[in-house]
Design an enzyme around this catalytic site. Structure first.
Site, PDB file in Angstrom:
ATOM      1  N   ASN A   7      28.353  17.221   1.085  1.00  0.00           N
ATOM      2  CA  ASN A   7      27.112  17.010   0.343  1.00  0.00           C
ATOM      3  C   ASN A   7      26.040  16.727   1.380  1.00  0.00           C
ATOM      4  OD1 ASN A   7      24.871  15.756  -0.889  1.00  0.00           O
ATOM      5  ND2 ASN A   7      26.092  15.223  -2.683  1.00  0.00           N
ATOM      6  N   GLU A  34      24.272  19.674  -3.171  1.00  0.00           N
ATOM      7  CA  GLU A  34      22.912  19.141  -3.121  1.00  0.00           C
ATOM      8  C   GLU A  34      22.075  19.855  -2.053  1.00  0.00           C
ATOM      9  OE1 GLU A  34      21.598  15.268  -4.694  1.00  0.00           O
ATOM     10  OE2 GLU A  34      23.376  14.505  -3.666  1.00  0.00           O
ATOM     11  N   ASP A 145      31.713  17.128  -4.061  1.00  0.00           N
ATOM     12  CA  ASP A 145      31.323  15.750  -4.357  1.00  0.00           C
ATOM     13  C   ASP A 145      31.732  15.473  -5.792  1.00  0.00           C
ATOM     14  OD1 ASP A 145      30.180  13.349  -4.920  1.00  0.00           O
ATOM     15  OD2 ASP A 145      28.128  13.938  -4.388  1.00  0.00           O
ATOM     16  N   ASN A 147      31.936  12.520  -7.187  1.00  0.00           N
ATOM     17  CA  ASN A 147      31.257  11.332  -7.727  1.00  0.00           C
ATOM     18  C   ASN A 147      32.212  10.441  -8.515  1.00  0.00           C
ATOM     19  OD1 ASN A 147      28.513  10.892  -6.904  1.00  0.00           O
ATOM     20  ND2 ASN A 147      27.937  12.794  -7.941  1.00  0.00           N
ATOM     21  N   ASP A 216      34.252  12.312  -2.095  1.00  0.00           N
ATOM     22  CA  ASP A 216      34.277  13.738  -1.741  1.00  0.00           C
ATOM     23  C   ASP A 216      35.729  14.111  -1.479  1.00  0.00           C
ATOM     24  OD1 ASP A 216      31.200  14.463  -1.229  1.00  0.00           O
ATOM     25  OD2 ASP A 216      31.618  12.417  -0.520  1.00  0.00           O
ATOM     26  N   ASP A 245      23.757  11.196   3.299  1.00  0.00           N
ATOM     27  CA  ASP A 245      24.490   9.968   2.962  1.00  0.00           C
ATOM     28  C   ASP A 245      25.997  10.231   2.805  1.00  0.00           C
ATOM     29  OD1 ASP A 245      23.641  11.412   0.722  1.00  0.00           O
ATOM     30  OD2 ASP A 245      23.302   9.644  -0.510  1.00  0.00           O
ATOM     31  N   HIS A 246      26.409  11.511   2.880  1.00  0.00           N
ATOM     32  CA  HIS A 246      27.828  11.877   2.804  1.00  0.00           C
ATOM     33  C   HIS A 246      28.312  12.416   4.150  1.00  0.00           C
ATOM     34  CE1 HIS A 246      28.244  12.080  -1.730  1.00  0.00           C
ATOM     35  NE2 HIS A 246      26.924  12.048  -1.596  1.00  0.00           N
TER      36      HIS A 246
END
Length: 254
Positions: A7, A34, A145, A147, A216, A245-246
């Site tokens: 991501n 994303e 991802d 989530n 992930d 951020d991943h």
DNA sequence: ATGGTGGCGCGGCCA
């Protein structure tokens, strides 16, 4: 075959990081989530110059997924079966007999919200899509991802996260429903150090303190999981300047 | 600490 997922939180902001990682790690397939741009704005030429094919399902400002691959993609599809959705979250293609699903599972915002209800409906449709795919393909990888942190050991502070979005029982049950189809979270097939996470909030120095979650995942169907030789998370790109951020996650298959 | 940071795109939404 080395499969990876990342991501990137805007491909236009992260182009240099992704390019450097491709050159260093040479995955056969890299699934991106994303990308946050329309398909026409995806920097395909930059990746083609490195020898990668691109399949892109873009969207303005939010969401968007793409598959980069050494081999040309076959049988490209997008979306979930029987689930109308404006949001671009699913892209699938076949490479050398391996069907790869690239997922950006809805975040869900907070337990009980409209977005959370959408997430659960979406996960139900995902289960049906993958059940159908298993009739067509023996070797399936489902990466992205998710989530969802599968278990408490995937959460830096399980008590603080208890019943919160990304960790709630209903979400974890939807993930278990994929495992019930035979899919395997291949990361857990191998010895891993504790505190292995793939996402850390940008706020409150979360990465420095390793306050993360493992959300992930690389799932493999039984026939593909049997060929898995290694799996891991590469934390290094998360420590670069202006990171996603991943972190990228990966698995290798014989 | 009811905050904090980052992306899109230019006000507010989303994560």
């Amino acid at each position: 075959m080395k499969l990876a997922s990342w991501n990137v939180n805007s491909i236009r902001q992260r182009l240099a990081h992704v390019r450097d990682w491709l050159v260093a790690e040479q995955p056969d397939v890299l699934a991106l989530q994303e990308i946050k741009c329309v398909t026409a704005d995806f920097p395909a030429a930059e990746f083609e110059a490195l020898g990668y094919h691109c399949a892109v399902e873009g969207q303005k400002a939010y969401n968007g997924v793409a598959l980069l691959s050494r081999l040309p993609p076959a049988a490209i599809t997008s979306g979930l079966d029987g689930f109308e959705d404006e949001q671009k979250r699913v892209l699938a293609a076949t490479y050398d007999g391996v069907r790869v699903f690239d997922l950006y599972v809805p975040n869900g915002q907070s337990v009980g919200s409209d977005k959370y209800a959408y997430k659960l409906r979406w996960l139900g449709a995902l289960r049906e899509t993958l059940r159908g795919a298993l009739d067509q393909h023996a070797k399936i990888a489902v990466v992205g991802d998710f989530n969802i942190a599968p278990e408490d050991r995937d959460v830096h502070d399980p008590d603080a996260w208890r019943d919160q979005v990304l960790c709630s029982d209903a979400e974890r049950e939807r993930l278990q429903a994929l495992f019930a189809l035979g899919f395997v979270d291949v990361f857990r097939r191998f010895e891993q150090a504790p505190g292995a996470f793939s996402w850390w909030d940008y706020r409150a120095a979360a990465f420095r303190r390793n306050h993360g979650l493992r959300i992930d995942l690389v799932l493999a169907s039984p026939a593909l999981a049997a060929q898995c030789t290694a799996s891991g998370i590469d934390r290094a790109p998360r420590s670069l300047g202006q990171p996603s951020d991943h972190a990228p996650v990966w698995a290798e298959f014989a």
